[in-house]
Design an enzyme around this catalytic site. Structure first.
Site, PDB file in Angstrom:
ATOM      1  N   ASP A  52     -39.113 -40.260  27.853  1.00 55.33           N
ATOM      2  CA  ASP A  52     -38.278 -40.339  29.045  1.00 55.33           C
ATOM      3  C   ASP A  52     -38.442 -39.142  29.971  1.00 55.33           C
ATOM      4  O   ASP A  52     -37.493 -38.713  30.637  1.00 55.33           O
ATOM      5  CB  ASP A  52     -36.815 -40.498  28.641  1.00 55.33           C
ATOM      6  CG  ASP A  52     -36.531 -41.881  28.075  1.00 55.33           C
ATOM      7  OD1 ASP A  52     -37.090 -42.855  28.605  1.00 55.33           O
ATOM      8  OD2 ASP A  52     -35.755 -41.985  27.099  1.00 55.33           O
ATOM      9  N   ASP A  67     -38.342 -49.917  29.123  1.00 56.36           N
ATOM     10  CA  ASP A  67     -37.776 -48.740  29.792  1.00 56.36           C
ATOM     11  C   ASP A  67     -38.865 -47.788  30.298  1.00 56.36           C
ATOM     12  O   ASP A  67     -38.658 -47.060  31.279  1.00 56.36           O
ATOM     13  CB  ASP A  67     -36.888 -47.931  28.840  1.00 56.36           C
ATOM     14  CG  ASP A  67     -35.969 -48.741  27.965  1.00 56.36           C
ATOM     15  OD1 ASP A  67     -36.338 -49.865  27.580  1.00 56.36           O
ATOM     16  OD2 ASP A  67     -34.889 -48.240  27.623  1.00 56.36           O
TER      17      ASP A  67
END
Length: 382
Positions: free
Chosen positions: A93, A148
């Site tokens: 991320d 994601d």
């Protein structure tokens, strides 16, 4: 489908009030979700800490919209606190950490330093690439990728532009093509997690951590994809990615309709909660980005995004700064299966809600497409 009325400035005032309280009462703390409306400050019990860029991004948005020194100083302070994570190899991320923080700083005040941090962050993200399967691996396993991750290719595209390194561009494009092939189904719904043989690169199966089941459609995952494929089109001008983003947007609109805010998973026949507001916030900002990319077709996306934002700005979702709830958007969920942040506020929901409002406040064209009145950000202390 008519969009409800939207008061951009009122929603931004609430967002500023809640964030001002957060950074004043809990300086340099980076929460992920609330518990009973209060920010939870312990380490994330499920994933490597991945949400610190969202609070920082809100600070940069408020600095840009208001011109206040308070917001600018806080934004710099929180960005600097994140800088060391530009080489953090424990998480997939990196884009979530650096695009809203150092990315916004660079957009407002480009410098050699901000460029260097973003290039190093992009290289760290790109180092997760498996060339055999042509995907960016998650923290879960060498054979795992998430939908994601489409939200994290933007930092690689940015690093490619700033460094002039075509190898970085190829990594981002290859991952997007792999996600388009294996994580976007033919009916324009999305898979949460794809598993590959990390040695051969062969695709093995679909899975989910947060959806109803592996063959269902987790709503926030689709919103991540909608936004991420739009970003990939921006980074490539490849119409394949634009069409994918539009197909996903059409699915969101069809499945959510006049409710504007979806449940956690559209295919769950008995959802525990009717709403997952962070999915709607992500979709709203992604739809406004898509509206700018879609020419005449953009009006539909902009008007629907305004409908989402009007719904989220209503009493059912928007927190009251005079009460004890500390987040901005209520009725969000982090991880339903693990019981984390269920029917609470989550930091990404608050950020993408604020970002979507920023898109409208900053763009007369988007406001015209969405048929909403302009905002008038205050430039004095609140």
């Amino acid at each position: 489908m008519d969009s409800p009325s939207l008061d951009i400035e009122h929603a931004l005032q609430v967002a500023r009030a809640q964030v001002r309280r957060l950074v004043t009462e809990y300086p340099l703390q980076f929460p992920t979700y609330t518990q009973h409306g209060k920010w939870h400050f312990e380490d994330d019990p499920w994933a490597p800490v991945w949400t610190s860029g969202f609070l920082t991004g809100q600070l940069w948005i408020f600095a840009e919209l208001t011109g206040e020194r308070f917001w600018h100083d806080q934004a710099e302070r929180y960005s600097l606190a994140l800088e060391s994570r530009k080489t953090d190899s424990s998480t997939h991320d990196i884009g979530f950490l650096f695009d809203p923080s150092w990315g916004r700083w660079h957009d407002l005040e480009p410098s050699a330093r901000t460029a260097d941090v973003l290039v190093r962050a992009g290289r760290t993200m790109a180092a997760r690439f498996n060339p055999r399967g042509r995907y960016l691996r998650t923290w879960v396993d060498a054979g795992s990728t998430f939908i994601d991750v489409m939200m994290n290719v933007g930092v690689i595209f940015r690093a490619a532009r700033l460094s002039g390194d075509p190898a970085l561009q190829r990594v981002a494009v290859e991952h997007a093509l792999t996600s388009r092939r294996f994580l976007v189904r033919g009916d324009a719904t999305t898979v949460h997690e794809g598993w590959f043989d990390p040695d051969s690169g062969q695709y093995l199966r679909a899975a989910t951590h947060q959806g109803f089941r592996s063959d269902s459609c987790w709503s926030r995952g689709l919103a991540w994809a909608l936004y991420g494929f739009g970003t990939t089109h921006l980074g490539t001008e490849d119409t394949r990615f634009l069409r994918t983003a539009q197909d996903l947007a059409d699915t969101y609109i069809l499945r959510t309709g006049d409710a504007y805010v979806p449940p956690n998973d559209w295919d769950d026949p008995h959802p525990a909660l009717p709403y997952e507001s962070s999915a709607a916030a992500v979709a709203a900002s992604g739809l406004l980005q898509l509206a700018e990319l879609s020419g005449a077709a953009g009006e539909r996306y902009a008007r629907y995004a305004a409908g989402i934002l009007s719904t989220l700005s209503g009493d059912a979702f928007l927190a009251d700064p005079d009460r004890r709830w500390e987040g901005i958007l209520r009725h969000a969920t982090y991880h339903h299966g693990n019981g984390l942040g269920v029917d609470e506020s989550v930091m990404w929901g608050d950020y993408y809600f604020t970002e979507a409002l920023w898109r409208l406040a900053s763009s007369p064209r988007l406001r015209a497409l969405a048929s909403v009145a302009p905002a008038h950000p205050e430039r004095t202390s609140e």
